[in-house]
Design an enzyme around this catalytic site. Structure first.
Site, PDB file in Angstrom:
ATOM      1  N   GLY A 100       3.711   5.524   2.170  1.00 33.21           N
ATOM      2  CA  GLY A 100       3.321   5.570   3.580  1.00 33.21           C
ATOM      3  C   GLY A 100       4.435   5.988   4.519  1.00 33.21           C
ATOM      4  O   GLY A 100       4.310   5.855   5.732  1.00 33.21           O
TER       5      GLY A 100
ATOM      6  N   GLU B  21       5.391   3.883  -8.245  1.00 28.79           N
ATOM      7  CA  GLU B  21       5.323   4.050  -6.793  1.00 28.79           C
ATOM      8  C   GLU B  21       6.581   3.470  -6.156  1.00 28.79           C
ATOM      9  O   GLU B  21       6.636   2.259  -5.873  1.00 28.79           O
ATOM     10  CB  GLU B  21       4.097   3.321  -6.221  1.00 28.79           C
TER      11      GLU B  21
ATOM     12  N   ASN C  37      -6.326   5.580  -3.566  1.00 31.08           N
ATOM     13  CA  ASN C  37      -6.286   4.181  -3.139  1.00 31.08           C
ATOM     14  C   ASN C  37      -6.513   4.160  -1.631  1.00 31.08           C
ATOM     15  O   ASN C  37      -5.604   4.458  -0.866  1.00 31.08           O
ATOM     16  CB  ASN C  37      -4.923   3.574  -3.498  1.00 31.08           C
TER      17      ASN C  37
ATOM     18  N   LYS D 194      -6.891   1.716   0.246  1.00 32.80           N
ATOM     19  CA  LYS D 194      -6.316   0.514   0.874  1.00 32.80           C
ATOM     20  C   LYS D 194      -7.363  -0.100   1.823  1.00 32.80           C
ATOM     21  O   LYS D 194      -8.552  -0.014   1.545  1.00 32.80           O
ATOM     22  CB  LYS D 194      -4.996   0.847   1.564  1.00 32.80           C
TER      23      LYS D 194
ATOM     24  N   SER E  96       3.555   8.938  -0.768  1.00 32.93           N
ATOM     25  CA  SER E  96       3.556  10.142   0.074  1.00 32.93           C
ATOM     26  C   SER E  96       3.276  11.415  -0.725  1.00 32.93           C
ATOM     27  O   SER E  96       3.821  12.485  -0.411  1.00 32.93           O
ATOM     28  CB  SER E  96       4.865  10.264   0.858  1.00 32.93           C
TER      29      SER E  96
ATOM     30  N   HIS F 193       0.064  -3.667  -7.021  1.00 33.60           N
ATOM     31  CA  HIS F 193       0.517  -2.750  -5.970  1.00 33.60           C
ATOM     32  C   HIS F 193       1.637  -3.426  -5.170  1.00 33.60           C
ATOM     33  O   HIS F 193       1.610  -4.638  -4.969  1.00 33.60           O
ATOM     34  CB  HIS F 193      -0.659  -2.388  -5.052  1.00 33.60           C
TER      35      HIS F 193
ATOM     36  N   GLU G  23       2.146  -3.603  -2.157  1.00 36.20           N
ATOM     37  CA  GLU G  23       1.664  -4.346  -0.981  1.00 36.20           C
ATOM     38  C   GLU G  23       1.158  -5.729  -1.393  1.00 36.20           C
ATOM     39  O   GLU G  23       1.305  -6.696  -0.650  1.00 36.20           O
ATOM     40  CB  GLU G  23       0.573  -3.518  -0.270  1.00 36.20           C
TER      41      GLU G  23
END
Ligand code: 13P
Length: 252
Positions: free
Chosen positions: A175, A169, A9, A11, A215, A97, A99
């Protein structure tokens, strides 16, 4: 046997030239890798989908989008619909996701609509779920993930569900460099598989591909993928470097 998948991904990263360089390197190297048992998916930003699709033709990876509209077509400025992705030969699409949930207020219901749009257009959804740090600290991670999965996916028929990939996730691991331990990942993946078994039976559950994301990198992928219920990864930062991404692809 269920599919093993490593998906990158990207992003909102890379310009066209950087993206070309990265995917060209992945395409070149993939030709020499002996990983027939792993499906590799590259998920660039929308403007680079076509270029990645072109470069994937001779190679052995699939291309995915990072999001899709919950609507089929119409006056939704800035959105991209599933039939558009299908018409470009896109195979996968990330949905839900964290985000998108955090910055675009996506609800489980809206994500359910996106999943339906994708399945209606023969695109495999990579459905993301996972708890935030306070939820894990409060010990509610299983409840949170169960709600996300049941509200967005369990309206599907068993047949439809068979095309869905789930990515666990944990938000606190994305991140942050704070990877879930292999035990934490395995525990949640086994729980997710048990939910699927309850809803659709053990055959569907055994065939479901469950990815870990957060991560995951070239150093820790092997240990994570060694778990019986971890069938691969959804990789963010480490998918932006070809060498790291390809090391992860070979970490089974
Ligand atoms: P990182 O690998 O950068 O933590 O991101 C994970 C992720 O969000 C993939 O979708």
């Amino acid at each position: 046997m269920r599919k093993k998948i490593v998906a990158g991904n990207w992003k909102m990263n890379k310009t066209f030239d950087d993206a070309y360089e990265l995917v060209e390197k992945i395409a070149d190297e993939m030709e020499h890798l002996a990983t027939p048992s792993v499906d590799v998916v590259v998920c660039p930003p929308y403007p680079f989908l076509e270029m990645c699709g072109d470069l994937s033709q001779e190679s052995f990876f699939a291309v995915g989008a990072q999001d899709v509209s919950a609507h089929e077509s119409g006056a939704y400025t800035g959105e991209v619909a599933a039939p558009m992705l299908a018409s470009m030969g896109i195979d996968y699409c990330i949905v839900g996701h964290s985000e998108r949930r955090a910055y675009h207020n996506e609800s489980n219901e809206e994500i359910a609509d996106k999943v339906k749009q994708l399945l209606a257009n023969d695109i495999r959804p990579i459905f993301c779920c996972g708890e935030k740090l306070p939820e894990r600290e409060a010990g509610t991670q299983f409840k949170v993930v169960e709600k996300q999965i049941s509200e967005s996916l369990f309206g599907l028929t068993a047949d439809e569900f068979g095309d869905v990939v789930i990515a666990y996730e944990p938000v606190w691991a994305i991140g942050t460099g704070k990877t879930a331990t292999p035990q934490q990942a395995q525990e949640m993946h086994a729980f997710i598989r048990s939910l699927i078994a309850k809803q659709y039976g053990s055959h569907v559950a055994d065939n479901a591909t469950l990815l870990y994301g957060g991560s995951c990198n070239a150093k820790n992928a092997k240990e994570l993928f060694a778990n019986p219920d971890v069938d691969g990864g959804l990789i963010g930062g480490a998918s932006l470097k070809a060498d790291d991404f390809l090391t992860i692809v070979q970490s089974f």
